[in-house]
Design an enzyme around this catalytic site. Structure first.
Site, PDB file in Angstrom:
ATOM      1  N   LYS A  77       9.457 -21.228   8.655  1.00  0.00           N
ATOM      2  CA  LYS A  77      10.137 -19.928   8.733  1.00  0.00           C
ATOM      3  C   LYS A  77       9.939 -19.339  10.128  1.00  0.00           C
ATOM      4  CE  LYS A  77      10.515 -15.546   6.172  1.00  0.00           C
ATOM      5  NZ  LYS A  77       9.893 -14.693   5.127  1.00  0.00           N
ATOM      6  N   SER A 152      13.408 -12.725   1.977  1.00  0.00           N
ATOM      7  CA  SER A 152      13.839 -12.981   3.331  1.00  0.00           C
ATOM      8  C   SER A 152      13.845 -14.458   3.731  1.00  0.00           C
ATOM      9  CB  SER A 152      12.935 -12.227   4.307  1.00  0.00           C
ATOM     10  OG  SER A 152      11.600 -12.709   4.222  1.00  0.00           O
ATOM     11  N   SER A 176       9.551 -12.574  -0.849  1.00  0.00           N
ATOM     12  CA  SER A 176      10.355 -13.372   0.092  1.00  0.00           C
ATOM     13  C   SER A 176      10.130 -14.871   0.045  1.00  0.00           C
ATOM     14  CB  SER A 176      10.117 -12.894   1.525  1.00  0.00           C
ATOM     15  OG  SER A 176      10.714 -11.641   1.729  1.00  0.00           O
TER      16      SER A 176
END
Lengths: 494, 98
Positions: A77, A152, A176
């Site tokens: 990420k 997210s 997330s």
């Protein structure tokens, strides 16, 4: 080979059936083939990945004993620093920034020989539930390219579901990791707060942020959890204790005699009927394996979302003050330092980030502090007490991970409250600092899209989630006859 | 409905150092009123007898030994700087002429 689990890939590497360079190249080829449609990645480090893979192959060929995941590729990420590799957090503010250091998670991945393919898309500074808030455009759900992959960490979940990587790293401040896992038919774990170092994780809400593993199976997630977890002297909130035995628990998967608590407040109104049906079927499978299902009540959970949307913006308004155009990142305009800050932050931050900074600034301002931030902190206490009481009655607690399956891109983009409701079932664990896992419960009958089953465990008892998750996963696999992602549409070259 | 005016939002934007456009201020004052109404619910249960929790762990200061050890080189530390001069961050003027 790219459809196999990470552990199967690791076994093939160990047996010499495939080299890490070949395995890495196969994933890079898949990225080339499908990522123009999925847009899971913001940066692909082809050279770096191949050179890491080559180094692992050379070590293996020289007879060195390697860690379990050595040579297996992973998607990172874009909120985690990796030395010399662009790290944007999905924001224009950090466009082109190449951090001069590795996050601890990256250091441990490298020590474990995990090959980092590139950086995945995300809502800007991890604020969002759909990945639509990325300044670099949305990620598309491999199950239906017109739908969101969650957020997210939608880039990481989509990369797994599109077979662009067998493993990924996520971060979870209010869901997330888990909500993206739920809506893409993958597995995601938010470890106990302090279980994985936050050093090098660009901070959003420091008392809630937690990095964790994303994978396609519970066992793969467990191996990744062990690789990245544990005490780190560079993070003063890191817990100085051994990583809970998550791999052993995932291999065990015996739930006989375990008490599984269903949280009454995390179902009913607002939950899609098909999602609830799958949740109840999963409970039935756990009961058939000898688990005892009990109902528990956590009456303050109804206030969790409100508390979260005061605490997280408050902490973010303080954390994001560091983007001041002075030392790194974007700088716009001229004049005084204050003028430059004003212009840079206006140009560099997107709509949701600004919304949260302003909300947090309000909640922390004198005259409103007690009524908003102070009250939210008290609700945090009440939610922790709810968990403590519930864990007196049950070994783990369970709920649907998200109230619905993946929605259409654009559907909720202009309604922040509707968007925030996605996290209603995942937020309580972040407020209490305990662990939560999401694994696929099946495809909802209304739309044929994946839903998630959430398992929560007391602090530093993360192994319990893996035990229950592994039991449920095995039962569902037996029922379906194939992994859930085998039913996903095939993405072709475009 | 929470009472938050456009002027309030403009002042918050000034405090947060964001040079917001007029249309953003208009839009955000409406949105904030709705969001504040939703989150104000926390006040219903935040009694005087409930202690606040700021962090999931009992936090304590963590000290390290004061020893010289390897760290970033000046070049590395300055590698992301928008402007630099003589191994230092070059920034716009902060203080007035006086």
């Amino acid at each position: 080979m790219i459809q196999k689990t990470a552990i199967e890939m690791a076994a093939a590497l160990k047996a010499g059936e495939i080299s890490s360079v070949e395995l890495t190249q196969a994933h890079l080829d898949q990225i080339t083939k499908v990522d123009s449609q999925v847009h899971a990645f913001l940066h692909i480090d082809t050279e770096g990945a191949i050179s890491q893979a080559r180094a692992i192959d050379e070590k293996r060929n020289s007879g060195v004993e390697l860690p379990p995941l050595a040579g297996v590729p992973l998607a990172l990420k874009d909120v985690m620093t990796q030395k010399g590799i662009p790290t944007t957090c999905g924001s224009k503010m950090l466009e082109g920034w190449r951090p001069p250091y590795d996050s601890t998670v990256v250091t441990r991945l490298k020590e474990n020989g995990v090959v980092i393919l590139g950086k995945t898309n995300m809502d800007e500074f991890a604020m969002g539930s759909s990945t639509e808030n990325s300044a670099y455009g949305p990620t598309h759900n491999p199950w239906d390219l017109t739908r969101i992959p969650g957020g997210s960490g939608g880039g990481s979940s989509a990369a797994l579901a599109a077979f662009e990587a067998p493993l990924a790293i996520g971060t979870d401040t209010g869901g997330s990791i888990r909500q993206p896992a739920a809506v893409t038919g993958t597995v995601g774990v938010k470890p106990t707060y302090g279980g994985v170092s936050r050093y090098g994780l660009v901070a959003f809400s420091s008392s809630l942020d937690q990095a964790g593993p994303c994978a396609r199976t519970v066992l793969d997630a467990a191996y990744l959890h062990e690789a990245i977890g544990g005490y780190d002297k560079l993070d003063s909130t890191s817990i100085n204790a051994p990583v809970p035995p998550v791999v052993a628990a995932a291999k065990d998967g015996n739930v006989k005699g375990m008490k599984i608590g269903v949280i009454k407040e995390l179902q009913g109104d607002g939950y899609q009927p098909g999602v609830l049906k799958l949740f109840n079927e999963s409970l039935e499978l756990l009961a058939q394996q000898g688990a005892e299902i009990v109902e528990v009540s956590c009456k303050y959970f109804d206030y969790a979302l409100a508390a979260y949307y005061l605490i997280a913006p408050s902490e973010c308004s303080s954390n994001l003050a560091r983007f001041d155009a002075m030392r790194y990142g974007m700088r716009v305009g001229s004049g005084s330092a204050e003028d430059v800050m004003n212009l840079t932050r206006q140009a560099g931050f997107g709509r949701e980030v600004k919304r949260r900074i302003i909300l947090g600034t309000y909640a922390l301002s004198s005259g409103y502090y007690d009524a908003y931030y102070g009250s939210a902190q008290k609700v945090r206490t009440l939610i922790s007490r709810d968990f403590e009481n519930a864990f007196k009655l049950a070994d783990v607690l369970v709920s649907p991970t998200a109230p619905t399956t993946a929605f259409k891109i654009g559907e909720k983009a202009n309604d922040p409250i509707a968007m925030y409701l996605n996290d209603i079932a995942t937020i309580p664990t972040n407020l209490a600092g305990i662990g939560g896992m999401s694994l696929p419960s099946g495809l909802a009958e209304e739309d044929g899209l994946p839903a998630g089953f959430q398992i929560m465990a007391p602090a530093m008892q993360d192994d319990r989630m893996y035990k229950v998750g592994s039991a449920l996963e095995a039962a569902l696999l037996a029922k379906w006859g194939q992994p859930i992602l085998a039913s996903a549409p095939k993405l072709g070259a475009k | 409905m929470s009472n938050i005016s456009r002027d309030d939002v403009a002042n918050l934007a000034k405090l947060a150092r964001i040079d917001m456009s007029d249309s953003e201020l208009d839009h955000l004052s409406n949105e904030l009123a709705v969001i504040l109404d939703a989150v104000a619910r926390v006040q219903e249960v935040a009694g005087a007898d409930v202690p606040p929790t700021s962090h999931p762990l009992p936090l304590k200061n963590v000290f390290r030994a004061d020893e010289v050890r390897p760290s970033l080189t000046p070049e590395e530390a300055l590698s992301g700087a928008p402007a630099q001069e003589e191994q230092r961050f070059k920034v716009p003027q902060i203080l007035g002429e006086e």
